[in-house]
Motif scaffolding. Structure first.
Motif, PDB file in Angstrom:
ATOM      1  N   PHE A   4      10.200  12.249   4.363  1.00  0.00           N
ATOM      2  CA  PHE A   4       9.129  12.688   3.778  1.00  0.00           C
ATOM      3  C   PHE A   4       8.797  11.987   2.114  1.00  0.00           C
ATOM      4  CE2 PHE A   4      12.131  15.941   4.869  1.00  0.00           C
ATOM      5  CZ  PHE A   4      12.036  16.576   6.539  1.00  0.00           C
ATOM      6  N   HIS A   5       7.450  11.841   2.177  1.00  0.00           N
ATOM      7  CA  HIS A   5       6.975  11.686   0.915  1.00  0.00           C
ATOM      8  C   HIS A   5       6.005  12.781   0.373  1.00  0.00           C
ATOM      9  CE1 HIS A   5       6.937   7.303   2.749  1.00  0.00           C
ATOM     10  NE2 HIS A   5       7.066   8.211   4.194  1.00  0.00           N
ATOM     11  N   ALA A  10       7.742  17.550   4.218  1.00  0.00           N
ATOM     12  CA  ALA A  10       8.264  17.953   4.886  1.00  0.00           C
ATOM     13  C   ALA A  10       8.482  19.120   5.368  1.00  0.00           C
ATOM     14  CB  ALA A  10       9.304  18.264   3.230  1.00  0.00           C
ATOM     15  N   TYR A  11       7.346  20.566   4.613  1.00  0.00           N
ATOM     16  CA  TYR A  11       6.606  21.521   5.832  1.00  0.00           C
ATOM     17  C   TYR A  11       6.048  21.334   7.091  1.00  0.00           C
ATOM     18  CZ  TYR A  11       4.366  25.752   7.096  1.00  0.00           C
ATOM     19  OH  TYR A  11       4.032  27.488   7.360  1.00  0.00           O
ATOM     20  N   GLY A  72      11.227   9.103  -6.160  1.00  0.00           N
ATOM     21  CA  GLY A  72      11.876   8.735  -4.617  1.00  0.00           C
ATOM     22  C   GLY A  72      11.173   9.183  -3.567  1.00  0.00           C
ATOM     23  N   ASN A  73      11.499   9.203  -2.637  1.00  0.00           N
ATOM     24  CA  ASN A  73      11.134  10.019  -1.308  1.00  0.00           C
ATOM     25  C   ASN A  73      12.195  11.099  -0.835  1.00  0.00           C
ATOM     26  OD1 ASN A  73       8.754   8.614  -0.848  1.00  0.00           O
ATOM     27  ND2 ASN A  73       9.122   7.378  -0.308  1.00  0.00           N
ATOM     28  N   VAL A  74      11.905  11.577  -0.022  1.00  0.00           N
ATOM     29  CA  VAL A  74      13.196  12.325   0.828  1.00  0.00           C
ATOM     30  C   VAL A  74      13.320  12.467   1.509  1.00  0.00           C
ATOM     31  CG1 VAL A  74      13.680  14.548   1.364  1.00  0.00           C
ATOM     32  CG2 VAL A  74      12.867  14.349  -1.867  1.00  0.00           C
ATOM     33  N   TYR A  75      15.332  11.753   2.343  1.00  0.00           N
ATOM     34  CA  TYR A  75      15.708  11.530   3.354  1.00  0.00           C
ATOM     35  C   TYR A  75      16.684  12.551   3.994  1.00  0.00           C
ATOM     36  CZ  TYR A  75      13.887   7.330   1.478  1.00  0.00           C
ATOM     37  OH  TYR A  75      12.945   6.342   1.214  1.00  0.00           O
TER      38      TYR A  75
END
Length: 169
Positions: A4-5, A10-11, A72-75
């Motif tokens: 997710f950037h 994410a939604y 940072g991004n979310v993974y």
């Protein structure tokens, strides 16, 4: 691995049933706290409701890059191989391995956060890894329960707790 950037990513992933609601709540709780527009205080991600998420989706921060907002991004890790992207910092390891950082599968390390995400009921299903590489923060990795042994979660939590309690050797 799912990346997710932005919160809006994410939604959308949640709508496609690729991102669990619990992980959406966790991200929303962080973003609500940094929004320019004030909103109700959220002290626990489990308090995040659909109404909170709807409000957040209307804020400019929902479309801003996580790298800019959070460092940072979310993974979301899905398989053992994804764990190799969760890198920590150990200078001795790097010196002995061609100046590369170890992954969470290589050795136990202290993190800025290595913690279970509480559930409304029952045992935790996710662990969050965060190492702040800059003043902005760093990437966030969510690891599901079926990968905890491979990710050495209990060892990382012990090292993290020891470091944050000031007892690191």
């Amino acid at each position: 691995m799912i990346t997710f950037h932005r919160f809006i990513d994410a939604y959308r992933s949640y709508q496609q049933r690729r991102c669990p609601y619990r992980l959406l709540q966790d991200q929303a709780a962080v973003l609500v706290g940094i929004c320019r527009n004030t909103y109700r205080p959220i002290t626990d991600a489990l308090e995040v409701t659909d109404a909170d998420i709807d409000w957040l989706l209307q804020q400019p921060e929902a479309g801003q890059d996580y790298a800019d907002l959070l460092g940072g991004n979310v993974y979301i890790c899905e398989a053992d191989d994804d764990l190799k992207q969760i890198v920590g910092m150990d200078m001795d390891w790097a010196n002995g391995h061609g100046n590369t950082w170890p992954t969470c599968t290589d050795l136990p390390m202290a993190w800025d956060s290595c913690t279970h995400l509480a559930e409304k009921s029952g045992d935790p299903e996710w662990v969050l890894f965060l190492l702040c590489w800059s003043d902005s923060g760093g990437p966030v990795y969510y690891v599901p329960k079926h990968l905890w042994d491979a990710a050495r979660v209990s060892e990382h939590m012990a090292a993290t707790n020891t470091a944050w309690q000031g007892n690191a050797s």
